[in-house]
Design a protein around this motif. Structure first.
Motif, short mmCIF file in Angstrom:
data_model
loop_
_atom_site.label_atom_id
_atom_site.label_comp_id
_atom_site.label_asym_id
_atom_site.label_seq_id
_atom_site.Cartn_x
_atom_site.Cartn_y
_atom_site.Cartn_z
N GLN A 9 0.83 -1.20 0.00
CA GLN A 9 0.00 0.00 0.00
C GLN A 9 0.87 1.26 0.00
OE1 GLN A 9 -2.17 0.97 3.63
NE2 GLN A 9 -4.06 1.21 2.42
N ALA A 10 1.92 1.26 0.80
CA ALA A 10 2.84 2.41 0.85
C ALA A 10 3.55 2.61 -0.48
CB ALA A 10 3.85 2.21 1.97
N PHE A 11 4.01 1.53 -1.09
CA PHE A 11 4.70 1.60 -2.38
C PHE A 11 3.79 2.20 -3.45
CE2 PHE A 11 5.24 -0.75 -6.46
CZ PHE A 11 6.35 -0.05 -6.91
N VAL A 12 2.55 1.74 -3.54
CA VAL A 12 1.62 2.25 -4.54
C VAL A 12 1.31 3.72 -4.28
CG1 VAL A 12 -0.75 2.07 -5.44
CG2 VAL A 12 0.60 0.00 -5.02
N GLN A 17 1.57 9.29 -5.82
CA GLN A 17 1.69 10.69 -5.38
C GLN A 17 2.99 11.34 -5.83
OE1 GLN A 17 -0.92 12.25 -3.85
NE2 GLN A 17 -1.96 10.31 -4.28
N GLY A 18 4.00 10.52 -6.16
CA GLY A 18 5.27 11.06 -6.63
C GLY A 18 6.17 11.57 -5.53
N SER A 19 5.79 11.32 -4.27
CA SER A 19 6.63 11.76 -3.16
C SER A 19 6.23 11.01 -1.90
CB SER A 19 6.49 13.26 -2.92
OG SER A 19 5.21 13.58 -2.40
N PRO A 48 15.49 -3.17 -4.40
CA PRO A 48 14.90 -1.83 -4.23
C PRO A 48 13.77 -1.61 -5.25
CG PRO A 48 16.96 -1.67 -5.41
CD PRO A 48 16.85 -3.11 -4.99
N LEU A 49 12.74 -0.90 -4.82
CA LEU A 49 11.61 -0.57 -5.71
C LEU A 49 11.64 0.90 -6.12
CD1 LEU A 49 8.75 -2.46 -3.80
CD2 LEU A 49 9.98 -3.23 -5.84
N ASN A 58 12.44 8.08 -8.12
CA ASN A 58 12.04 7.35 -9.33
C ASN A 58 11.89 5.86 -9.02
OD1 ASN A 58 12.28 9.48 -11.53
ND2 ASN A 58 14.31 9.61 -10.56
N LEU A 59 11.03 5.22 -9.78
CA LEU A 59 10.87 3.78 -9.63
C LEU A 59 12.03 3.07 -10.29
CD1 LEU A 59 7.07 3.21 -10.44
CD2 LEU A 59 8.14 3.62 -8.22
#
Length: 305
Positions: A9-12, A17-19, A48-49, A58-59
C-alpha cells in the motif's frame, strides 16, 4: 508466506503521489511510517523498488514492473473485503428455502419483491414441496429454512407462526354452487370433488377436522397440487377444495371462490428451522422480513377475528 499489504500500500501510494510526503498525507500517516513500510517491503523482496535522492524519486525497473501487479493486488483485496462485509450485512448471498407450493402463489412473492428491492444482488432458490418434504429438506440441510403446515415435527426442528389460511371451494362460474357466497361442508357431499391426495398435508388436515362430523366428501379426482385442481376447475371438470392462498387474483376469471363454513377449517403456516441452525445473514434477513410481514398482517386484522 506473510504478505506485507501495508508495504505494498505504501509503495503504490508513493508511486501515485510522486513523493513520500504526498503518500503519507494520502494514507494519513507520518513520512517516517511511510519510509519504514517501504523499507520493510524492499527488505522482504530483496530488491529496491524506488531510487531516492535528496532531489528526486524514481521507480526502479523492478518497481515499474511490480507497480501494476501491486495495484491489482490491492484492488482484489479491497473487493474481497467489501464482499465479505456486504455478506455480513446481508447485502450479498444466496438463500435456499423450501415451502408448500401454495405459499409461492401470492404470499411469498409479496415479501420477495421487497427483499429483492433491498438486497438486489442476493439470489434465492425455492424448493416447492409437500409439507412433510419441506421439513425433511430443512432437517437435512438442503435449505436454510422452510414454510410448512403447522403440526408435529422432528424434535430437532423449531417453528414460528406465519399466517392462517382458510380452505375454500372453487368452482366454474357455470357450476350450480357458483352463486353462493358461503356453503357448509355438509352440502359438498352431493357433488363430485377434486381433492388433494394423501401426500398433501392439506388432505390429512381436512380429514382430521371433519372426523366424527358425519360429513363424507366424494373425491372424483385426486391431485397433489392445488394449481392442478384450479386448472381442472377452470376447464369445468369439477369443483375443488383448496387453500385460499392457492388462488391467484385474476389468473382464472371463470373460477369462483366460495367460503366454506360449519365448520370453518383453517391451516396454520409456520416458518421452520433447525434448532441449532445459524442462518446466513442473507437468509436471516429474508426470515425476518417474513416474520415482519406476518406481524403486520395480524395487526391489521379486526379485533376478535
Amino acid at each position: 508466506m506473510k504478505i506485507d499489504t501495508l508495504g505494498v500500500q505504501a509503495f503504490v501510494a508513493i508511486a501515485d503521489q510522486g513523493s513520500f510526503k504526498g503518500a503519507a498525507e494520502r494514507l494519513h500517516i507520518t513520512q517516517t511510517a511511510i519510509t519504514q513500510r517501504l523499507q520493510k517491503l524492499e527488505d522482504f523482496l530483496g530488491v529496491p523498488l524506488i531510487e531516492r535522492t535528496t532531489r528526486s524519486m524514481n521507480l526502479t525497473e523492478t518497481g515499474r514492473t511490480f507497480l501494476p501487479q501491486a495495484r491489482r493486488l490491492l484492488a482484489e483485496l479491497s473487493a474481497a473485503l467489501v464482499e465479505i462485509r456486504e455478506t455480513g450485512m446481508a447485502q450479498r448471498g444466496d438463500v435456499s428455502i423450501a415451502c408448500v407450493p401454495t405459499v409461492g402463489v401470492q404470499y411469498l412473492p409479496r415479501v420477495l419483491q421487497a427483499y429483492s428491492a433491498r438486497y438486489p444482488h442476493n439470489r434465492i432458490r425455492i424448493l416447492d414441496h409437500a409439507s412433510s418434504a419441506v421439513a425433511h429438506a430443512v432437517l437435512h440441510r438442503e435449505v436454510e429454512f422452510g414454510i410448512k403446515i403447522a403440526g408435529e415435527h422432528h424434535p430437532e426442528l423449531q417453528t414460528a407462526p406465519l399466517v392462517e389460511d382458510s380452505y375454500v371451494l372453487v368452482c366454474h362460474r357455470d357450476h350450480p354452487l357458483a352463486r353462493r357466497r358461503r356453503i357448509a361442508w355438509r352440502a359438498l357431499s352431493d357433488y363430485p370433488l377434486i381433492l388433494a391426495g394423501d401426500v398433501s398435508g392439506n388432505r390429512s388436515l381436512i380429514d382430521a377436522a371433519l372426523e366424527g362430523s358425519g360429513i363424507e366428501l366424494h373425491s372424483f379426482y385426486e391431485v397433489q397440487r392445488s394449481s392442478t385442481a384450479l386448472g381442472l376447475v377452470a376447464q369445468g371438470v369439477g369443483a375443488a377444495v383448496v387453500p385460499g392462498l392457492a388462488i391467484q387474483k385474476d389468473a382464472y376469471p371463470s373460477v369462483r371462490a366460495i367460503e366454506l363454513i360449519e365448520p370453518a377449517i383453517t391451516r396454520a403456516l409456520v416458518l421452520v428451522t433447525r434448532r441449532t441452525a445459524s442462518l446466513s445473514p442473507a437468509a436471516q434477513a429474508l426470515y425476518d422480513m417474513l416474520l415482519g410481514q406476518a406481524a403486520s398482517e395480524r395487526a391489521a386484522q379486526p379485533r376478535g377475528r
